[in-house]
Design a protein around this motif. Sequence first.
Motif, PDB file in Angstrom:
ATOM      1  N   GLY A  30       0.748  -1.334  -0.080  1.00 43.12           N
ATOM      2  CA  GLY A  30       0.185  -0.019  -0.090  1.00 43.12           C
ATOM      3  C   GLY A  30       0.772   1.284  -0.001  1.00 43.12           C
ATOM      4  N   ARG A  31       1.889   1.181   0.771  1.00 43.40           N
ATOM      5  CA  ARG A  31       2.670   2.408   0.528  1.00 43.40           C
ATOM      6  C   ARG A  31       3.388   2.533  -0.763  1.00 43.40           C
ATOM      7  NH1 ARG A  31       4.277   4.826   4.960  1.00 43.40           N
ATOM      8  NH2 ARG A  31       2.036   4.974   4.784  1.00 43.40           N
ATOM      9  N   LEU A  32       3.569   1.540  -1.315  1.00 37.24           N
ATOM     10  CA  LEU A  32       4.777   1.844  -2.113  1.00 37.24           C
ATOM     11  C   LEU A  32       3.625   2.332  -3.655  1.00 37.24           C
ATOM     12  CD1 LEU A  32       6.704  -1.637  -2.770  1.00 37.24           C
ATOM     13  CD2 LEU A  32       7.263   0.046  -2.043  1.00 37.24           C
ATOM     14  N   THR A  33       1.982   2.269  -3.678  1.00 28.13           N
ATOM     15  CA  THR A  33       1.658   2.450  -4.618  1.00 28.13           C
ATOM     16  C   THR A  33       1.190   4.400  -4.034  1.00 28.13           C
ATOM     17  OG1 THR A  33      -0.214   1.596  -3.460  1.00 28.13           O
ATOM     18  CG2 THR A  33       0.682   0.359  -5.029  1.00 28.13           C
ATOM     19  N   GLU A  34       1.563   5.304  -2.844  1.00 36.32           N
ATOM     20  CA  GLU A  34       0.968   5.886  -2.882  1.00 36.32           C
ATOM     21  C   GLU A  34       2.156   7.194  -3.354  1.00 36.32           C
ATOM     22  OE1 GLU A  34       1.561   5.979   1.431  1.00 36.32           O
ATOM     23  OE2 GLU A  34      -0.566   4.625   1.770  1.00 36.32           O
ATOM     24  N   ASP A  35       1.869   8.148  -2.928  1.00 36.06           N
ATOM     25  CA  ASP A  35       2.690   9.618  -3.585  1.00 36.06           C
ATOM     26  C   ASP A  35       3.347   9.860  -2.787  1.00 36.06           C
ATOM     27  OD1 ASP A  35       0.286   9.939  -5.683  1.00 36.06           O
ATOM     28  OD2 ASP A  35      -0.526  11.388  -5.337  1.00 36.06           O
ATOM     29  N   GLY A  36       4.855   9.959  -3.488  1.00 35.28           N
ATOM     30  CA  GLY A  36       6.008  10.343  -2.566  1.00 35.28           C
ATOM     31  C   GLY A  36       5.927   8.719  -1.708  1.00 35.28           C
ATOM     32  N   SER A  37       6.437   7.878  -2.506  1.00 35.90           N
ATOM     33  CA  SER A  37       6.761   6.780  -1.730  1.00 35.90           C
ATOM     34  C   SER A  37       8.127   6.217  -3.050  1.00 35.90           C
ATOM     35  CB  SER A  37       6.405   5.180  -2.351  1.00 35.90           C
ATOM     36  OG  SER A  37       6.596   5.287  -3.664  1.00 35.90           O
ATOM     37  N   GLY A  38       8.378   7.325  -4.104  1.00 37.06           N
ATOM     38  CA  GLY A  38       9.642   6.977  -4.669  1.00 37.06           C
ATOM     39  C   GLY A  38       9.220   5.915  -5.846  1.00 37.06           C
ATOM     40  N   LEU A  39       8.519   5.916  -6.075  1.00 36.64           N
ATOM     41  CA  LEU A  39       7.482   4.415  -6.776  1.00 36.64           C
ATOM     42  C   LEU A  39       6.560   4.693  -7.841  1.00 36.64           C
ATOM     43  CD1 LEU A  39       9.561   0.548  -5.970  1.00 36.64           C
ATOM     44  CD2 LEU A  39      10.021   2.555  -7.382  1.00 36.64           C
ATOM     45  N   SER A  40       6.900   4.634  -9.518  1.00 43.11           N
ATOM     46  CA  SER A  40       5.195   4.369  -9.497  1.00 43.11           C
ATOM     47  C   SER A  40       4.854   3.243 -10.120  1.00 43.11           C
ATOM     48  CB  SER A  40       5.458   5.823 -10.807  1.00 43.11           C
ATOM     49  OG  SER A  40       4.099   5.502 -11.972  1.00 43.11           O
ATOM     50  N   VAL A  41       4.226   2.593  -8.887  1.00 43.05           N
ATOM     51  CA  VAL A  41       3.151   1.200  -8.812  1.00 43.05           C
ATOM     52  C   VAL A  41       2.044   1.087  -8.571  1.00 43.05           C
ATOM     53  CG1 VAL A  41       5.451   0.040  -9.292  1.00 43.05           C
ATOM     54  CG2 VAL A  41       4.474   0.323  -7.001  1.00 43.05           C
ATOM     55  N   THR A  42       0.918   0.303  -9.217  1.00 41.59           N
ATOM     56  CA  THR A  42       0.554   0.084  -8.906  1.00 41.59           C
ATOM     57  C   THR A  42       0.373  -0.596  -7.669  1.00 41.59           C
ATOM     58  OG1 THR A  42      -0.833  -1.870 -10.687  1.00 41.59           O
ATOM     59  CG2 THR A  42      -1.322   0.583  -9.967  1.00 41.59           C
ATOM     60  N   ASP A  43      -0.985  -0.751  -6.587  1.00 40.35           N
ATOM     61  CA  ASP A  43      -1.648  -2.680  -6.092  1.00 40.35           C
ATOM     62  C   ASP A  43      -1.142  -3.657  -6.515  1.00 40.35           C
ATOM     63  OD1 ASP A  43      -2.247  -3.249  -3.286  1.00 40.35           O
ATOM     64  OD2 ASP A  43      -3.868  -3.970  -4.371  1.00 40.35           O
ATOM     65  N   ALA A  44      -2.129  -3.450  -8.021  1.00 38.30           N
ATOM     66  CA  ALA A  44      -1.790  -4.741  -8.402  1.00 38.30           C
ATOM     67  C   ALA A  44      -0.858  -5.829  -8.605  1.00 38.30           C
ATOM     68  CB  ALA A  44      -2.699  -4.849  -9.781  1.00 38.30           C
ATOM     69  N   GLN A  45       0.544  -4.580  -9.418  1.00 34.35           N
ATOM     70  CA  GLN A  45       1.315  -4.731  -9.751  1.00 34.35           C
ATOM     71  C   GLN A  45       2.638  -5.214  -8.640  1.00 34.35           C
ATOM     72  OE1 GLN A  45       2.804  -0.800 -11.653  1.00 34.35           O
ATOM     73  NE2 GLN A  45       3.140  -1.581 -13.148  1.00 34.35           N
ATOM     74  N   VAL A  46       2.157  -4.496  -7.321  1.00 31.94           N
ATOM     75  CA  VAL A  46       2.882  -5.344  -5.836  1.00 31.94           C
ATOM     76  C   VAL A  46       2.681  -6.269  -5.833  1.00 31.94           C
ATOM     77  CG1 VAL A  46       4.258  -4.503  -4.247  1.00 31.94           C
ATOM     78  CG2 VAL A  46       3.291  -2.462  -5.201  1.00 31.94           C
ATOM     79  N   THR A  47       1.361  -6.348  -5.680  1.00 29.87           N
ATOM     80  CA  THR A  47       0.908  -7.306  -4.798  1.00 29.87           C
ATOM     81  C   THR A  47       0.964  -8.863  -5.787  1.00 29.87           C
ATOM     82  OG1 THR A  47      -0.837  -7.397  -5.013  1.00 29.87           O
ATOM     83  CG2 THR A  47      -0.391  -6.893  -3.997  1.00 29.87           C
ATOM     84  N   GLY A  48       0.901  -9.011  -7.292  1.00 26.55           N
ATOM     85  CA  GLY A  48       0.408  -9.499  -8.479  1.00 26.55           C
ATOM     86  C   GLY A  48       1.736 -10.023  -9.594  1.00 26.55           C
ATOM     87  N   VAL A  49       2.008  -8.658 -10.617  1.00 28.58           N
ATOM     88  CA  VAL A  49       3.863  -9.031 -11.048  1.00 28.58           C
ATOM     89  C   VAL A  49       4.466  -8.863 -10.296  1.00 28.58           C
ATOM     90  CG1 VAL A  49       4.914  -7.561 -12.445  1.00 28.58           C
ATOM     91  CG2 VAL A  49       2.625  -7.490 -12.654  1.00 28.58           C
ATOM     92  N   ALA A  50       4.232  -8.356  -9.003  1.00 36.54           N
ATOM     93  CA  ALA A  50       5.741  -8.152  -8.593  1.00 36.54           C
ATOM     94  C   ALA A  50       6.815  -9.655  -7.625  1.00 36.54           C
ATOM     95  CB  ALA A  50       6.395  -6.962  -7.653  1.00 36.54           C
ATOM     96  N   ALA A  51       4.700 -10.042  -7.026  1.00 33.20           N
ATOM     97  CA  ALA A  51       5.282 -11.280  -6.168  1.00 33.20           C
ATOM     98  C   ALA A  51       5.073 -12.730  -7.105  1.00 33.20           C
ATOM     99  CB  ALA A  51       3.730 -11.463  -5.626  1.00 33.20           C
ATOM    100  N   ALA A  52       4.829 -12.136  -8.558  1.00 37.70           N
ATOM    101  CA  ALA A  52       4.990 -13.580  -9.672  1.00 37.70           C
ATOM    102  C   ALA A  52       6.362 -13.128  -9.943  1.00 37.70           C
ATOM    103  CB  ALA A  52       3.873 -13.566 -10.664  1.00 37.70           C
ATOM    104  N   LEU A  53       7.186 -12.315  -9.926  1.00 34.14           N
ATOM    105  CA  LEU A  53       8.462 -12.240 -10.211  1.00 34.14           C
ATOM    106  C   LEU A  53       9.426 -12.811  -9.720  1.00 34.14           C
ATOM    107  CD1 LEU A  53       8.342  -8.545 -12.609  1.00 34.14           C
ATOM    108  CD2 LEU A  53       9.207 -10.884 -13.600  1.00 34.14           C
ATOM    109  N   TYR A  54       9.123 -12.830  -8.023  1.00 33.43           N
ATOM    110  CA  TYR A  54       9.708 -13.370  -7.339  1.00 33.43           C
ATOM    111  C   TYR A  54       9.540 -14.707  -6.910  1.00 33.43           C
ATOM    112  CZ  TYR A  54      11.469 -14.053  -1.992  1.00 33.43           C
ATOM    113  OH  TYR A  54      12.266 -14.734  -1.027  1.00 33.43           O
ATOM    114  N   VAL A  55       8.730 -15.329  -6.970  1.00 32.57           N
ATOM    115  CA  VAL A  55       8.840 -16.166  -7.054  1.00 32.57           C
ATOM    116  C   VAL A  55       9.190 -17.389  -8.664  1.00 32.57           C
ATOM    117  CG1 VAL A  55       6.858 -18.473  -7.259  1.00 32.57           C
ATOM    118  CG2 VAL A  55       6.589 -16.694  -6.102  1.00 32.57           C
TER     119      VAL A  55
END
Length: 507
Positions: free
Chosen positions: A75-100
């Motif tokens: 949730g924090r990564l998707t907020e303004d000011g986090s330093g990253l431009s990502v969505t919640d679905a990208q973090v919990t879906g794409v990033a998680a799948a790439l890690y696995v």
Amino acid sequence: MAELGDHSGNRGTGTGTGTGTGTAAGTGTETVTTKVPARLDRLPWSRWHWMIVVGLGTVWILDGLEVTIVGNIAGRLTEDGSGLSVTDAQVTGVAAALYVAGACSGALFFGRLTDLYGRKRLFLVTLGVYLAATALTALSFSAWWFFLFRFLTGFGIGGEYAAINSAIDELIPSKYRGRVDLIINGSFWLGAVAGSLLSVLALDTDVFPAWLGWRLAFALGVVLGLVILLVRRHVPESPRWLLIHGRDREAEDLVTDVERRVESETGERLPEPEEAITITQRLSIGFGLIARTVFRSYPRRAVLGLSLFIGQAFLYNAITFGFGTILIRFFDVSSGVTGYYFAVIAFGNFLGPLLLGRFFDTVGRRPMIAGTYILSGMLLFGTAWLFGAGKLTALTMTACWCVVLFFASAGASSAYLTVSEIFPMETRAMAIAFFYAIGTAAGGISGPLVFAELTSSGVPADTVLAFCIGAGLMVAAGLVAVFFAVAAEGRSLERIATPLSVRTDSS
């Protein structure tokens, strides 16, 4: 036949007479008779074994820390000011799948190298890959950078699974192997507890600005990894691996040194080792022989390994990848405190292997593996029904998850134990890598992508479906274990699966 005698002068490892059949010891072309495996298995528990556990087993804490931090700070990564431009679905879906996906790739890549070049060399390399990738994740400045180094972090962790599990099983005495392996794999959840609590601190903008807190959370993983690296430098190579790969004198000297330490620590003489084995040393084994051994010689065991890994992967993905979203959307829990809930769930996960582990060595592998899989699946079916009927609150939902995962965690840990002990020594790391990669890819890549959609839809029936998918596959794996699980408790690795290098009277 070259006979390996008792280097300590008093332990009776000699096995009779013989004549050499190849070149000098150490070239990997000799036939040797030795009691090294029996000498390792008859050792009492000692400080040396604790060093093995700390040096090798604590890496699962890092894995738990990694996975949980990303899930909790999404949730924090998707907020303004986090330093990253990502969505919640990208973090919990794409990033998680790439890690696995990275973990699966790393397991296969490093698993092969572990069987070829040794356990120690590779468990130092894989930890180094993890440390570098995690440090660079903390420096992420864009989505592509974050995704790339999540993949590479998983790549290192996947290699750890193959190198570490094979080394642990080959170094731990047979009567302790089940409980130690389960507790070590279950320590993943200690990292998850730490990651949950750390994420609460990292998300507190009164303490750290939004762009910094999550980076410090990853940096802590680097610090812990460096500490583990210092301890791991003292963990020896597997004597079993040395023996088969033509370094028999090193194996004998290593075991003799351990025996002396144990006798000094206990003040008692060790009993005589029971039996010797005769092997023809070899430097490498090809993929073709590995595949034929696993699937042609042990087809029932192959089905068992795949079933256990797929079942536990889907059950865990059904819960863990959507737990925060479920708490927030259905129970109005603040995103800033979901870490506390998950810390409770994670601690329940650790208690499962800790409290049930010894029964895998006493009651037996088959009833415990089948029982934990089937029971956890049935309990998740019950949780799904209660959730769908609207009978749960955030607290009771968390309590249900704790009960389900108490049993599921012991079962999931036993999957790693199972595939690391039921195949021949020469194929061990590669077998671990293969079953981990296939099972985890099935549940760990498709799982996050499927379950992220189901749990984030806001429709209770979709979440119920996610739970039922995980529960059904877990029960199915348990039923496979009823018929195919191997009674490996208290037995040496060589008795469970005869090494390919062993010579028989007819050889």
